[in-house]
Design a protein around this motif. Structure first.
Motif, PDB file in Angstrom:
ATOM      1  N   ARG A   6       0.834  -1.214   0.000  1.00 31.67           N
ATOM      2  CA  ARG A   6       0.000   0.000   0.000  1.00 31.67           C
ATOM      3  C   ARG A   6       0.863   1.256   0.000  1.00 31.67           C
ATOM      4  O   ARG A   6       0.450   2.299  -0.506  1.00 31.67           O
ATOM      5  CB  ARG A   6      -0.937  -0.015   1.198  1.00 31.67           C
ATOM      6  N   ASN A  31       1.873   2.134  -3.522  1.00 30.06           N
ATOM      7  CA  ASN A  31       0.811   2.792  -4.267  1.00 30.06           C
ATOM      8  C   ASN A  31       0.423   4.124  -3.643  1.00 30.06           C
ATOM      9  O   ASN A  31      -0.513   4.776  -4.071  1.00 30.06           O
ATOM     10  CB  ASN A  31      -0.412   1.862  -4.285  1.00 30.06           C
ATOM     11  N   LEU A  65      -1.181   4.539  -1.020  1.00 26.15           N
ATOM     12  CA  LEU A  65      -2.412   4.536  -0.249  1.00 26.15           C
ATOM     13  C   LEU A  65      -2.078   4.841   1.202  1.00 26.15           C
ATOM     14  O   LEU A  65      -2.893   5.360   1.949  1.00 26.15           O
ATOM     15  CB  LEU A  65      -3.120   3.180  -0.348  1.00 26.15           C
ATOM     16  N   GLU A  76      10.265   9.163  -7.797  1.00 26.25           N
ATOM     17  CA  GLU A  76      10.305   9.015  -6.363  1.00 26.25           C
ATOM     18  C   GLU A  76       8.961   9.434  -5.760  1.00 26.25           C
ATOM     19  O   GLU A  76       8.355  10.424  -6.185  1.00 26.25           O
ATOM     20  CB  GLU A  76      11.422   9.865  -5.766  1.00 26.25           C
ATOM     21  N   THR A 135       7.071  11.286  -3.425  1.00 29.55           N
ATOM     22  CA  THR A 135       7.224  12.385  -2.475  1.00 29.55           C
ATOM     23  C   THR A 135       5.880  13.080  -2.356  1.00 29.55           C
ATOM     24  O   THR A 135       4.865  12.542  -2.749  1.00 29.55           O
ATOM     25  CB  THR A 135       8.266  13.398  -2.977  1.00 29.55           C
ATOM     26  N   ILE A 179       2.605  11.601  -7.604  1.00 32.08           N
ATOM     27  CA  ILE A 179       1.578  10.708  -7.066  1.00 32.08           C
ATOM     28  C   ILE A 179       0.625  10.309  -8.179  1.00 32.08           C
ATOM     29  O   ILE A 179       0.288   9.137  -8.344  1.00 32.08           O
ATOM     30  CB  ILE A 179       0.831  11.397  -5.910  1.00 32.08           C
ATOM     31  N   ARG A 210       0.074   6.484  -9.435  1.00 31.99           N
ATOM     32  CA  ARG A 210      -1.250   5.865  -9.300  1.00 31.99           C
ATOM     33  C   ARG A 210      -1.736   5.294 -10.633  1.00 31.99           C
ATOM     34  O   ARG A 210      -2.367   4.250 -10.661  1.00 31.99           O
ATOM     35  CB  ARG A 210      -2.259   6.916  -8.814  1.00 31.99           C
ATOM     36  N   SER A 211      -1.434   6.019 -11.718  1.00 34.80           N
ATOM     37  CA  SER A 211      -1.946   5.494 -12.988  1.00 34.80           C
ATOM     38  C   SER A 211      -1.004   4.457 -13.585  1.00 34.80           C
ATOM     39  O   SER A 211      -1.359   3.804 -14.544  1.00 34.80           O
ATOM     40  CB  SER A 211      -2.198   6.638 -13.967  1.00 34.80           C
ATOM     41  N   MET A 234      -3.891  -1.921  -8.638  1.00 36.44           N
ATOM     42  CA  MET A 234      -3.978  -2.627  -7.359  1.00 36.44           C
ATOM     43  C   MET A 234      -5.263  -3.436  -7.295  1.00 36.44           C
ATOM     44  O   MET A 234      -6.321  -2.976  -7.705  1.00 36.44           O
ATOM     45  CB  MET A 234      -3.925  -1.625  -6.215  1.00 36.44           C
ATOM     46  N   PHE A 250      -7.649  -5.603  -4.551  1.00 37.80           N
ATOM     47  CA  PHE A 250      -7.821  -5.662  -3.102  1.00 37.80           C
ATOM     48  C   PHE A 250      -8.432  -6.979  -2.666  1.00 37.80           C
ATOM     49  O   PHE A 250      -9.099  -7.673  -3.432  1.00 37.80           O
ATOM     50  CB  PHE A 250      -8.757  -4.538  -2.642  1.00 37.80           C
TER      51      PHE A 250
END
Lengths: 263, 620, 504
Positions: A68, A71, A73, A87, A89, A95, A99-100, A104, A106
């Motif tokens: 997580r 990703n 999260l 990286e 940060t 971010i 994310r794209s 993920m 679950f």
């Protein structure tokens, strides 16, 4: 950093062929606290391009937290995580990019119950990748074909079985065309007879050359598909190695104990 | 197991899929028990049961007698209500313009019929239920006929007894004459047609009498109600039925009700404003000014803004869109500050337009996409400008109506309009407050919590007084709002806090996994909220929101205290002051009790049906 | 194994999530504060233009109004008039809460009765009453009370019950001179009773058997009440004690009180922060704090500093107000004891007509519901009872059916099962929404303005129509109602927490 023979060296168990590939995910000394509980204690990890890595460990060992964090999260509080050269940060752009690029899946599927299967899959391509609706739907139908449920496109998630829902969830992630797929115990919430249909899809994906990190308790899957296995306990990486090394010749006592309990 | 763990709602809601048969959700009805056994089981099964029957039977007699005494007291002059029905419904609305009212009623009836078709509201009604209801009504009517006080006109007493007996016979015939009445169903259409027929027959045949004012003198004539009442109502009922059938036909023709539902949804937001401000108010446009100023302005904003937004929604222009949005927002805020300090003159409409454009520009990256999506976004802007500019112009233009008091609305029309617009206006505000209160950002949370708890801690009447007296004090020189608008603002501010709490309940029912899945897919915060979280949360909140709508409708009566001429004010103050009906407060109050009750009760019944239909209640 | 020193790139501020998160919040806060400040200053300017000073000095101005009823119908000052209105609000609210709770519980249980008639009457009541606006009901009750017969009794006549246009009158029980002495003596006698109770409880735990703890305690308490009823004059001595405390309070200098308040605020904030940090401490040291945590601590410090600022700079009068009212309180309490007071704790009286067609309100001559009070009280009670009935029904239905069956299996009757098994469990579910209804009664009591009942909003409105002090008046309304809300929700939360502990 030179290669050592420590059990937790991030290069452990890499074949020469894998070693020559690009680094996709690199974790260096990642720390994570939840309030006063430290979930990750200086975790180092290296995942190569098109590698399938399976993370094992007793519950509460920080496996889920680790993926997580990859990703974002969860926000890690110490160390560095680098995904495909980016990286993690506070940078909004990084971010969004990660994310794209990282899909993920679950444990609880987390499909959107108010949308049809088709809308579940096309939502992100349309709104995030800014694809045309037609194009996204065509791609969604292809993916549903690939996970073996093309006829369910217009149903709602509540009308599907658990295995079907999890396959839709995989298709939903694939629709974003990610470079890496993270699986967080994808079969734990399923009835036993449905597990294999999901694992088959995952194997298919692995054979197709997807970079994957799987947290799972399916030892058969780990043995058959994984390039490397990571064993975690108490928020630390205890051992890294090939499935062969790991199951037949575990180095650490904790790994041995764990294996004796589950096998 | 896993399949049912995912979220609180599993039943598909969109009728297009038509996957589930909702009628299955209703519990099966029980077969009919013979009367003798029924009485024994339900009234005299044990000693305590018998005692309860005696006590509550006595209580029932006392209560009924009390209510009948209130209704049929010698002091009551029911002509006060009959003569003033028009006043109660629409206050001083000029009689020669009454066709506007009827147009509005007809339009609403048509919309209601189409909406019924769009949302497929046609419950199946069992013969047993009809029979039981008829039996019950008949029984109550007979008891009332016996108990009613001496002052009651004998025609009414005999009427109650006769109709009661007739209903009893029909009900009993249905219940015991048909085989398995709990399994036989009557279609909704048949019930609707029967009821409509009965109402029309009642209007045209029943000798209620004509009541009217002629030069301040109350006149009463024999016969059925006047043609100016029964004619339009008959047409209205026919329109309702016709539009229901038309709606169903459309649904069948295009193979789904989704487009119709979308159209009706938009209509219910915009339509009432159209009816109130264009039809009922009939603004007297200064066409010269409209053509020279209003229209060019609207065109400039609509087309210029549309073009800008079309450009900004290009997927690669996200940063530019944010920059342009920020600049526009700064400019819009500056305009408002300037307005407060009176630095430069500017049409209020322009200020609003700049603010809206800034918000749209900021939202542009979220709505970016291929050509059709961009055109839709620009189209939304055009529609907003058109409706918004027309509305502002319409409100600011004097009305052609010849009404002495400034508000052109009054009576029931005012009550309904205020309730409707308060709900509509407090809805977005409530959503924002609820989101802020459940946000992870502490300052937003604190601000929203303070607002909500503060407003919920004080009575509505103080809020209304405060706004009606004080709002203009807070505004700078040269700015003013009418008293009704001030009261409306206050009511909205008040209602938003309650709305926020209701929506918060829905937000809390959305599982954490839904947020995580949206984040993992790369949706932005706005997209996550708008596409994933709110649709689920609002569906869960529906029962509470309907409850609030009912409460809002009832509490609209408070504007009577702060000076609005609503239903209550007319019954409580206006009618008792008429020379013909001095002091006739009781009949008016009893009458509006019935009006309020009928509306609130049918709303709550409708919401219960809706809950079953949406499967809200069965979650978990 | 130290990781290779990572090269952290700082993102530009407009893309930094932390900066964005806090930037947006702080900007919003600034905008809200600025808008608030601007609106208030605008109102002040507007009021100044009209020559209306903003402040609370007018509270001491003569009122020159007459109230319909209350503890003081011809108040000297405006403050006193408002106070009188507040007491009226509380009177109708408290009575309404009690009455609607009783009626609501009866109706709620009747709705679940196996008797068809009871069920139907209760559901028709609920479905009718709750769908009619409470204001309409209040006005209708006003009309009904106004249509009662005229008051025809002669002056001096006593009856058990009057119902007339002038209101509804009942016999009344009120505290008499000895009441406070009686209560004080009862409290003193309760101490040995408590010890006896504890002794019996221990005995029961150690030796078993039935020690009749409940009935012995109750019997002793009744005995104590009888003793206190007659022996209460021996409690005259607190008079001197309380008056001594009164003098001592009055001696406190203002600066000392300011200092005490400062110490309380600062120590409170420090204690809170320490507790907070303790909760985040781990064996390995202090856990990482997230920005929320810092915000909370900053909030505590800012709150304490703001309070100190108020105490020393903004409103130094607060301290002297506390000193004065504390002293007044002890003086008031002292006067309730000893002296030449009678010894009867309670007294009763039937309603009396004092002059032709008039009652004297608030004299010990029976308890009179004036027409306005009756209209408001009946309207609020019947309306709220319909909601309470639904809450009670929901609460009972939420208790699993298995509980009922288990009770039946143990041989409890339906009534016993309801009393001993179902109701205690339902109580917990019912409590929070019930508290909401109590709040609603309190807030809706402001509708008394429609029937000219002298509650706080009606009195306040009369006053600001005289002196235009609307802004200050509304601030008083808001504080009053917020205090009522907080009190009710505090009590409800307290009871809820108690019940949770009992559950364990």
């Amino acid at each position: 950093m030179t290669t050592t023979n420590s059990m937790t060296d991030v290069h452990n168990g890499l074949t020469d062929e894998l070693r020559a590939r690009n680094d996709i995910i690199e974790c260096r000394g990642v720390d994570k606290w939840f309030g006063d509980f430290q979930a990750l204690r200086g975790v180092d990890l290296l995942v190569k391009d098109r590698e399938v890595m399976v993370v094992l460990g007793p519950s509460g060992s920080g496996k889920s937290t680790l993926i997580r964090c990859i990703n974002r999260l969860e926000v890690h509080q110490g160390g560095d995580i680098i995904v495909d050269g980016v990286e993690l940060t506070n940078d909004l752009r990084n971010i969004d990019k990660i994310r794209s690029e990282v899909g993920m899946v679950f444990q609880q599927f987390n499909l959107f119950p108010h949308l049809t299967v088709l809308d579940n899959i096309t939502l992100a391509p349309i709104w995030v990748r800014k694809k045309a609706k037609k194009e996204a739907e065509q791609k969604a139908h292809e993916l549903l074909e690939r996970v073996g449920i093309p006829e369910q496109a217009n149903k709602f998630p509540g009308q599907l079985s658990g295995g079907q829902q999890q396959r839709v969830a995989i298709a939903r992630s694939l629709a974003m065309e990610p470079r890496v797929m993270l699986f967080d115990e994808p079969t734990s919430a399923l009835d036993p007879e449905m597990i294999s249909e999901v694992l088959d899809v995952m194997k298919d994906l692995a054979n197709g050359g997807m970079t994957m990190i799987c947290v799972t308790h399916e030892m058969g899957f780990a043995r058959e598909v994984a390039d490397r296995i990571v064993f975690m306990e108490d928020g630390r990486v205890v051992e890294i190695g090939t499935p062969n090394q790991f199951f037949t010749d575990p180095k650490s006592d904790r790994t041995k104990l764990f294996l004796s309990q589950i096998l | 197991m896993g399949a049912t763990m995912d979220g609180p709602i599993h039943v598909p809601q969109d009728g297009d899929a038509e996957a589930l048969d909702y009628t299955k959700a209703a519990p099966p009805e029980e077969p009919v028990t013979p009367p003798g056994r029924w009485v024994k089981e339900n009234l005299f099964s044990s000693t305590s049961n018998t005692i309860q029957t005696v006590i509550f039977g006595g209580l029932l007699l006392v209560l009924l007698r009390f209510v009948l005494n209130l209704v049929f007291s010698e002091e009551n002059n029911w002509a006060a209500v009959a003569t003033n029905v028009r006043l109660l419904m629409s206050y001083n609305y000029p009689a020669e313009q009454y066709v506007r009212i009827w147009f509005t009623v007809g339009a609403l009836a048509a919309a209601a019929g189409l909406s019924m078709a769009a949302w497929q509201l046609h419950p199946r009604i069992s013969v047993r239920r009809i029979g039981v209801n008829l039996l019950g009504t008949g029984g109550v009517l007979i008891v009332m006929g016996i108990l009613t006080p001496g002052a009651t006109p004998s025609s009414i007493r005999i009427g109650m007894l006769v109709i009661g007996a007739a209903l009893l016979v029909i009900g009993a015939g249905l219940l015991f004459g048909t085989e398995d009445p709990h399994l036989k169903h009557v279609s909704f259409t048949a019930v609707l047609l029967t009821i409509s027929g009965l109402i029309i027959a009642f209007l045209w045949l029943f000798p209620l009498g004509k009541y009217l004012f002629i030069d301040g003198e109350a006149i009463q004539e024999d016969g059925t109600v006047s043609a100016t009442t029964k004619g339009p109502w008959t047409v209205t009922i026919l329109i309702l039925l016709a539009s229901l059938f038309v709606g169903r036909a459309i649904g069948k023709a295009i193979g789904g009700t989704r487009p119709l539902r979308l159209a009706m949804g938009v209509w219910w937001v915009i339509g009432p404003a159209f009816l109130i401000f264009l039809v009922l108010r009939d603004p007297e446009f200064d066409w010269d000014y409209v053509l020279k100023v209003d229209l060019p302005l609207a065109l400039a904003f609509g087309l210029g803004g549309g073009a800008l937004l079309y450009a900004l929604t290009k997927p690669t222009f996200a940063d530019q869109a944010r920059a342009v949005g920020a600049v526009l927002m700064g400019f819009a805020i500056f305009n408002w500050v300037a307005a407060f300090f009176g630095w430069y003159a500017m049409l209020q409409k322009v200020r609003f337009s700049f603010l809206a454009l800034a918000l749209f520009a900021l939202a542009a990256p979220t709505f970016a996409g291929e050509k059709s999506a961009r055109l839709r976004f620009a189209g939304m802007w055009l529609g907003l400008v058109a409706v918004g500019h027309w509305l502002i112009t319409g409100i600011n233009t004097p009305s052609t109506l010849d009404i002495t008091a400034p508000p052109f609305l009054g009576g029931f029309v005012l009550t309904v309009s205020i309730a409707y617009y308060v709900m509509l206006a407090s809805f977005p505000l409530g959503i924002l407050l609820a989101l802020a209160r459940t946000s992870r950002m502490p300052i937003f949370r604190v601000l929203s919590t303070i607002y909500i708890e503060f407003v919920r801690g004080i009575p509505l009447i103080t809020v209304l007084f405060f706004f009606s007296i004080m709002l203009n004090l807070f505004l700078p020189n040269g700015m003013a709002v009418s008293e009704l608008a001030a009261v409306f603002t206050g009511y909205t501010v008040f209602s938003a806090a309650y709305m926020a709490e209701n929506i918060r309940g829905g937000l809390q029912s959305v599982r954490k996994g839904q947020y995580e899945a949206s984040d993992a897919l790369g949706l932005t915060g706005v997209q996550r909220t708008g596409l994933i979280v709110l649709p689920q949360a609002l569906r869960v909140s529906i029962p509470n929101l309907v409850g609030q709508a009912i409460a809002t409708f009832k509490e609209t009566s408070l504007i009577a205290i702060v000076g609005g001429f609503d239903l209550l004010r007319i019954a409580d103050k206006t009618i008792p002051a008429q020379t013909a009906f001095i002091g006739q407060k009781r009949v008016g109050l009893l009458f509006i009790c019935v009006v309020y009750w009928a509306f609130s009760y049918s709303m709550s019944r409708a919401s219960r049906n809706l809950e079953v239909k949406l499967g809200v209640g069965q979650a978990r | 194994m130290p990781a290779a020193s990572a090269h952290h790139e700082r993102p530009p501020f407009w893309r930094n999530t932390n900066v964005l998160k806090w930037g947006v919040q702080i900007l919003t806060l600034a905008a809200v504060v600025a808008a608030f400040w601007f609106l208030v200053s605008q109102a002040k300017t507007n009021l100044d233009d009209k020559g209306i000073p903003v402040g609370y000095d007018w509270l001491n101005d003569p009122a020159n109004i007459q109230l319909g009823e209350g503890i003081d119908t011809v108040p000297d000052t405006m403050g006193r008039a408002l106070w009188s209105g507040m007491v009226n609000t509380l009177r109708v609210a408290v009575l309404g809460i009690i009455a609607s709770t009783i009626l609501g519980i009866v109706l709620g249980i009747a709705r679940l009765s196996n008797n068809w008639l009871a069920q139907k009457i209760a559901s028709v009541y609920v479905e009718t009453i709750r769908n009619i606006p409470v204001l309409v009901q209040i006005l209708l009750w006003g009309v009904i009370v106004a249509s009662l017969p005229e008051l025809t009794a002669d002056p001096g006549e006593k009856r058990w019950f009057f119902a007339s246009q002038k209101g509804i009158s009942l016999p009344r029980v009120f505290y008499a001179d000895g009441f406070y002495q009686f209560v004080a003596l009862l409290l003193v006698l309760a101490i040995p009773i408590w010890f006896v109770r504890r002794y019996l409880k221990r005995k029961q735990e150690l030796e078993g058997g039935e020690q009749h703890v409940g009935s012995v305690t109750f019997g002793l308490f009744v005995l104590a009440a009888i003793i206190a009823w007659f022996a209460n004059p021996i409690m005259a001595w607190p008079r001197g004690v309380f008056h001594a405390i009164e003098d001592a309070w009055a001696e406190i200098p203002q600066s000392v009180m300011q200092l005490i308040l400062t110490v309380i605020a600062v120590a409170g904030a420090a204690w809170w922060i320490k507790r907070f940090l303790d909760s985040r401490r781990t064996p390995a040291g202090l856990a990482k704090l997230i920005d929320d945590d810092y915000f909370r601590m900053i909030f505590a410090v800012v709150g304490a500093l703001a309070f100190v600022f108020v105490v020393w700079v903004l409103w130094p009068g607060l301290s002297s107000w506390i000193i004065n009212s504390g002293s007044d309180f002890w003086g008031w309490l002292g006067d309730k004891f000893g002296g030449d007071r009678g010894s009867r704790p309670l007294d009763g009286m039937r309603p009396t007509v004092t002059e032709g067609g008039r009652f004297v309100n608030y004299a010990p001559t029976g308890w009179t519901l004036t027409p306005a009070f009756a209209a408001l009280f009946f309207g609020l009670t019947f309306y709220t009872a319909s909601f309470i009935a639904e809450i009670v029904r929901g609460g009972i239905m939420a208790v699993p059916q298995g509980q009922n069956e288990a009770a039946a299996a143990l041989g409890l009757s339906r009534g016993q099962a309801l009393r001993k098994v179902v109701l205690p469990q339902a109580f917990r579910i019912v409590m929070p929404p019930l508290g909401n209804q109590y709040l609603n009664i309190t807030k809706n009591s402001s509708l008394g303005i429609a029937v000219a009942f002298s509650e706080v909003v009606q009195v306040g409105q009369t006053l600001y129509n005289k002196n235009n002090q609307t802004l200050a008046m509304y601030s008083i309304f808001m504080v009053f109602f917020l205090v009522c809300s907080l009190t009710i929700s505090g009590v409800v939360n307290y009871i809820n927490n108690k019940l949770k502990i009992v559950e364990r």
